[in-house]
Every structure is written in C-alpha cells, then in structure tokens.
Scaffold this active site. Structure first.
Site, PDB file in Angstrom:
ATOM      1  N   LYS A   1       0.837  -1.212   0.000  1.00  0.00           N
ATOM      2  CA  LYS A   1       0.000   0.000   0.000  1.00  0.00           C
ATOM      3  C   LYS A   1       0.866   1.253   0.000  1.00  0.00           C
ATOM      4  O   LYS A   1       0.587   2.217  -0.716  1.00  0.00           O
ATOM      5  CB  LYS A   1      -0.935   0.002   1.208  1.00  0.00           C
ATOM      6  CG  LYS A   1      -2.076  -0.966   1.104  1.00  0.00           C
ATOM      7  CD  LYS A   1      -3.032  -0.742   2.261  1.00  0.00           C
ATOM      8  CE  LYS A   1      -4.143  -1.722   2.322  1.00  0.00           C
ATOM      9  NZ  LYS A   1      -4.824  -2.043   1.114  1.00  0.00           N
TER      10      LYS A   1
ATOM     11  N   GLN B   1      -4.632  -2.399   9.941  1.00  0.00           N
ATOM     12  CA  GLN B   1      -4.408  -3.708   9.330  1.00  0.00           C
ATOM     13  C   GLN B   1      -4.845  -4.824  10.271  1.00  0.00           C
ATOM     14  O   GLN B   1      -4.440  -4.868  11.414  1.00  0.00           O
ATOM     15  CB  GLN B   1      -2.926  -3.867   8.958  1.00  0.00           C
ATOM     16  CG  GLN B   1      -2.606  -5.157   8.258  1.00  0.00           C
ATOM     17  CD  GLN B   1      -3.350  -5.329   6.941  1.00  0.00           C
ATOM     18  OE1 GLN B   1      -3.474  -4.399   6.167  1.00  0.00           O
ATOM     19  NE2 GLN B   1      -3.846  -6.513   6.704  1.00  0.00           N
TER      20      GLN B   1
ATOM     21  N   ASP C   1     -11.229   1.297   4.402  1.00  0.00           N
ATOM     22  CA  ASP C   1     -11.557  -0.125   4.237  1.00  0.00           C
ATOM     23  C   ASP C   1     -13.064  -0.341   4.077  1.00  0.00           C
ATOM     24  O   ASP C   1     -13.495  -1.364   3.563  1.00  0.00           O
ATOM     25  CB  ASP C   1     -11.076  -0.939   5.442  1.00  0.00           C
ATOM     26  CG  ASP C   1      -9.651  -1.434   5.292  1.00  0.00           C
ATOM     27  OD1 ASP C   1      -9.218  -1.675   4.149  1.00  0.00           O
ATOM     28  OD2 ASP C   1      -8.975  -1.596   6.323  1.00  0.00           O
TER      29      ASP C   1
END
Length: 170
Positions: free
Chosen positions: A56, A100, A123
């Site tokens: 990312k 994460q 997300d």
C-alpha cells in the site's frame, strides 16, 4: 460462465488504473489542492500484514499520494491502540486510514473498527459505511470486492442477475 481473472489482463488494467489516479493527483496538485494522504496502522510483526501494508505504501508513492505508517508492538494495549486511532481521526493532514487486520487476540477488532471515523474508513468496515453500502449510498467500498467489480466492468463482463463465486488465495 467461468472467468479466470488472469484472462482479464489484471496487470495491464492495474497499471492503467494507477496511471489514472496518478494523473488525477497531479491535476489536483497543479491546482494547488491538497495531496491525498493515506495512513496505515500495523500492530505486531505478522509477515503477511507487513507485506500487504508495504505494498500500500509503495502504491501510494507510485500514484503521488502521501502515506504514513504507524507501527505498533503486538503488546500494545487496546486503550493505547484506540488512542492512536483517535490521533489519526483528528489529524486533518490524513484523509483516510486503515488498521491492518488481524489484530492480537487481546484487542477487540470490532471495537477498533468502530473507533475509526466513518469519513476516514477507507476499508469500508465501519458499521455506518456498511449500512450506506447496503443502501446504495455513496461510501467507501472494501477494496477487494470493489477491485473485482472494477476489473469485470473494464473487461466488459456483464454481472447483473448472475450468481458469482470468487475463489482466492486469502
């Protein structure tokens, strides 16, 4: 209907999408607008998570985004992690961020997901964003399904009214 995503030219399409994003960022910058800034929180030393977040960060650089990585030890308390999330929620320089997953067992993932402000939840996991998605309202869409839909659309694959099963490696 069987579709092998390898047949859809994923790498070529991915490169094209990244170039489109880079062009949009460059245009924003030329207009004096703020450069988009994505942050990520990584808790612990999970190898797969480190690789994923590293990709990312690399992608952000490629398209001209700013990025920040907040690396925290697996021993961090839930309260300390929630405090780090609040800092990013309040940081006006950061446009969006991810936490994460997975998280260490002593941390309640749902509590963490709920702590991310919906406007910064890239997300799309916050209940507000999930609700908007279900209702067809504008919101962040989780990356993997959104990417699959984008690949199918760009390949001209009609999906309306079809049943779909996606088999992947993760």
């Amino acid at each position: 209907l069987w579709i092998d995503f390898g047949d859809l030219g994923i790498k070529k399409t991915s490169a094209q999408i990244k170039q489109e994003i880079a062009d949009r960022v460059a245009k924003r910058n030329s207009q004096g607008l703020k450069t988009p800034h994505l942050a990520a929180i990584l808790v612990g030393e999970d190898g797969a998570s480190k690789t994923y977040v590293g990709a990312k960060v690399k992608a952000c650089k490629k398209v001209g985004f700013e990025s920040s990585l907040v690396e925290l030890p697996a021993s961090i308390s839930e309260a300390e992690l929630l405090s780090e999330i609040q800092k990013l929620n309040q940081n006006e320089a950061v446009d969006g961020f991810i936490v994460q997953l997975p998280l260490p067992d002593h941390i309640d993932e749902q509590k963490v997901i709920n702590a991310v402000h919906p406007a910064k939840d890239v997300d799309g996991f916050h209940p507000v964003n999930v609700g908007k998605l279900v209702l067809g309202l504008p919101t962040f869409i989780p990356a993997t399904p959104n990417g699959i839909v984008e690949l199918l659309a760009r390949a001209g694959v009609e999906t309306e009214g079809k049943t779909c099963l996606v088999i992947g490696r993760s």
